[in-house]
Enzyme design. Structure first.
Site, PDB file in Angstrom:
ATOM      1  CG  ASP A 129      -6.911   1.090  -0.843  1.00 56.38           C
ATOM      2  OD1 ASP A 129      -7.534  -0.124   0.073  1.00 56.38           O
ATOM      3  OD2 ASP A 129      -7.418   0.284  -2.056  1.00 56.38           O
ATOM      4  CE  LYS A 130       2.207   3.692   1.365  1.00 55.57           C
ATOM      5  NZ  LYS A 130       3.368   2.343   1.837  1.00 55.57           N
TER       6      LYS A 130
END
Length: 321
Positions: A154-155
């Site tokens: 994820d970011k």
């Protein structure tokens, strides 16, 4: 024709993405809804499949059907994937923490806050933009948007990713991910005191029926997911853990910890709205990555220390006890 993954974080299945319009036969399990059956036998999302069905790009015995059609034993199902949109992804001179590199692959320590590949709302500043500046010879299996990308984090999760430089390396590494032979362990800080020293969460994950932007533990239209966790240190109101993945579903650790009522600290999607330390994003780091090198057959293991933001949270927790 080019083989592409339509990826979730697992990238478990191949489906061919044509360079021009054509139809492909897909074998699915009978007795299920058409959209569900196709989602299970490919790695296309159910919403994407429903869109294809609405466009009559899915045919059953040469006839269009609705998404809720129940697949029969003798049905012949064809699917037409529209050609990938050709978009220019520009190289950008961005900082890259390269842990390892050879002619076949790279291992990168992705910083928190960096998106892995371009997508709507994030066409620049991604890991792919940085990789294209660093080296031109990335695997082309995932097309112009995701060259070299085999798996994602994820970011706002930091840590290790392996990136393929050649198509052969991509196939080998993707197969290892499919067979769950790639080793991945994470460090995280979660809310509350975990009473047991270790445990396993074996709970399927699918799209949250109440919020399509979220994943959840659900028992329909889901995929198996297994997370092992080990307590590293307990604080007054939080616990530092190590999490080891058997599978790699979207948001898996974040969903499983929330399912246990111990959401990851700072998680804006699955945790409390109140952020006690004011950090941006979840305190979650992909610390260890191991796999078999696709050319040499050697088992390789890499470790990256958590970033400064993670260490700062630990220091605050220790000082508050």
């Amino acid at each position: 024709m080019t083989n592409h993954y339509f990826e979730d974080e697992t990238q478990d299945h191949f489906i061919e993405e044509p360079d021009s319009e054509e139809w492909q036969f897909v074998q699915v399990a009978p007795g299920q809804r058409l959209d569900t059956a196709l989602a299970e036998c490919t790695s296309l999302s159910r919403s994407y499949i429903q869109n294809l069905i609405q466009q009559e790009r899915v045919l059953v015995n040469s006839q269009p059907k609705k998404a809720n059609y129940r697949v029969q034993e003798e049905d012949r199902i064809e699917i037409s994937i529209p050609p990938a949109q050709k978009l220019d992804v520009l190289p950008e001179e961005l900082p890259l923490d390269i842990v390892y590199e050879d002619d076949d692959l790279l291992v990168v320590n992705k910083p928190q806050g960096m998106v892995v590949h371009p997508a709507p709302g994030a066409w620049s500043g991604t890991l792919v933009n940085a990789l294209l500046y660093h080296c031109q010879n990335l695997s082309g299996i995932n097309g112009v948007i995701r060259p070299g990308i085999i798996h994602r984090i994820d970011k706002d999760t930091s840590g290790l990713l392996v990136v393929a430089k050649t198509d052969d390396a991509h196939h080998h590494l993707a197969h290892q991910i499919k067979e769950h032979s790639v080793g991945r362990s994470y460090r995280a800080v979660v809310h509350g005191l975990m009473s047991e020293p270790s445990g396993t969460v074996d709970a399927p994950i699918g799209r949250d029926p109440k919020d399509r932007k979220k994943m959840a533990v659900v028992f329909k239209n889901s995929r198996n997911a297994v997370t092992h966790y080990y307590v590293l240190e307990r604080f007054m109101q939080f616990t530092e853990i190590k999490a080891v993945l058997d599978t790699g579903r979207t948001h898996q650790i974040r969903v499983h910890m929330a399912y246990l009522k111990h959401p990851v600290l700072g998680d804006p999607l699955y945790g409390p709205k109140k952020n006690p330390f004011g950090m941006t994003g979840q305190v979650l780091h992909a610390e260890t990555l191991s796999f078999i090198h696709p050319r040499t057959g050697e088992k390789m293991t890499f470790t990256a220390d958590p970033p400064e933001s993670f260490r700062d949270v630990l220091e605050k927790l220790k000082n508050s006890d």
